[in-house]
Write a protein that holds these residues in place. Structure first.
Motif, short mmCIF file in Angstrom:
data_model
loop_
_atom_site.label_atom_id
_atom_site.label_comp_id
_atom_site.label_asym_id
_atom_site.label_seq_id
_atom_site.Cartn_x
_atom_site.Cartn_y
_atom_site.Cartn_z
N SER A 184 0.74 -1.12 -0.11
CA SER A 184 -0.06 -0.13 0.00
C SER A 184 0.80 1.15 -0.20
N ARG A 185 0.59 2.15 -1.06
CA ARG A 185 1.76 3.30 -0.88
C ARG A 185 0.98 4.71 -1.56
N PRO A 186 1.21 5.53 -1.48
CA PRO A 186 0.62 6.50 -1.87
C PRO A 186 0.48 6.77 -3.49
N GLN A 187 -0.66 7.55 -3.84
CA GLN A 187 -0.72 7.62 -5.37
C GLN A 187 0.72 7.87 -6.15
N ARG A 188 0.80 7.60 -7.32
CA ARG A 188 2.06 7.65 -8.38
C ARG A 188 3.08 7.64 -7.51
N THR A 189 3.23 6.80 -6.62
CA THR A 189 4.58 6.29 -6.29
C THR A 189 4.76 4.73 -6.33
N GLY A 190 6.14 4.55 -6.21
CA GLY A 190 6.54 3.14 -6.36
C GLY A 190 6.36 2.39 -5.00
N PRO A 191 6.20 0.81 -5.23
CA PRO A 191 6.06 0.26 -4.02
C PRO A 191 7.04 0.45 -2.84
N GLN A 192 8.24 0.97 -3.12
CA GLN A 192 9.24 1.16 -2.16
C GLN A 192 8.72 2.13 -1.37
N SER A 193 7.76 2.87 -1.82
CA SER A 193 7.63 4.13 -1.00
C SER A 193 6.50 3.98 -0.08
N GLY A 194 6.00 2.66 0.13
CA GLY A 194 4.89 2.27 0.82
C GLY A 194 5.15 1.25 1.94
N TYR A 195 3.98 0.32 2.27
CA TYR A 195 4.25 -0.58 3.21
C TYR A 195 4.18 -1.79 2.73
N TRP A 196 4.61 -3.07 3.27
CA TRP A 196 4.60 -4.28 2.70
C TRP A 196 3.85 -5.12 3.89
N GLY A 197 3.32 -5.88 3.38
CA GLY A 197 2.63 -7.26 4.35
C GLY A 197 3.55 -8.19 4.24
N GLN A 198 3.19 -9.15 5.33
CA GLN A 198 4.39 -10.28 5.31
C GLN A 198 3.57 -11.44 4.11
N GLY A 199 4.40 -12.05 3.51
CA GLY A 199 4.04 -12.92 2.67
C GLY A 199 3.16 -14.17 2.93
N THR A 200 2.38 -14.50 2.15
CA THR A 200 1.42 -15.61 2.23
C THR A 200 1.81 -16.57 1.10
N GLN A 201 2.08 -17.80 1.47
CA GLN A 201 2.16 -18.95 0.53
C GLN A 201 1.10 -19.45 -0.30
N VAL A 202 1.27 -19.54 -1.77
CA VAL A 202 0.01 -19.91 -2.32
C VAL A 202 0.76 -21.35 -3.10
N THR A 203 0.10 -22.46 -3.12
CA THR A 203 0.65 -23.53 -3.60
C THR A 203 -0.46 -24.22 -4.48
N VAL A 204 -0.14 -24.26 -5.66
CA VAL A 204 -1.28 -25.06 -6.66
C VAL A 204 -0.67 -26.21 -7.01
N SER A 205 -1.29 -27.30 -6.54
CA SER A 205 -0.89 -28.69 -6.78
C SER A 205 -1.70 -29.51 -6.65
N SER A 206 -1.60 -30.73 -7.59
CA SER A 206 -2.40 -31.86 -7.38
C SER A 206 -1.81 -32.98 -6.54
#
Length: 121
Positions: free
Chosen positions: A99-121
């Motif tokens: 989440s970041r201010p308009q017209r800025t890059g991701p480095q200007s905002g905040y990051w959440g922790q990652g969440t793993q998505v695994t797609v597998s049979s």
């Protein structure tokens, strides 16, 4: 400001998941005006943009997920969602919200922790 990501897990190909990113400690006016985005990261690679939504509601998607993923936001809950349908094994990655201010890059905002998505049979 803290971003709390959740909703990842193991799903079979063709299945669906909905990721959530709850913003804590952010006033509504800032949340409403920010650009929110989901990124994903494959092992050994840099994070790549999956989807974004601006303060005005304009959305953008990576070509690889167009027609399958949908980004949305709930002002009242200060939460951004990523609905992922028709999942493929190549969608397997760690997903991060930003989440970041308009017209800025991701480095200007905040990051959440990652969440793993695994797609597998």
């Amino acid at each position: 400001v803290q971003l709390q990501a959740s909703g990842g897990g193991l799903v079979q190909p063709g299945g669906s998941l909905r990721l959530s990113c709850a913003a804590r400690g952010i006033i509504l006016s800032v949340f409403s005006g920010n650009t929110h985005a989901w990124y994903r990261q494959f092992p050994g690679q840099e994070r790549e943009l999956v989807a974004s939504i601006t303060g005005g509601g304009s959305t953008d998607y990576a070509d690889s997920v167009k027609g399958r993923f949908t980004i949305s936001k709930d002002y009242g809950k200060r939460t951004v969602y990523l609905q992922m349908n028709s999942l493929k094994p190549e969608d397997t990655a760690v997903y991060y919200c930003n989440s970041r201010p308009q017209r800025t890059g991701p480095q200007s905002g905040y990051w959440g922790q990652g969440t793993q998505v695994t797609v597998s049979s």
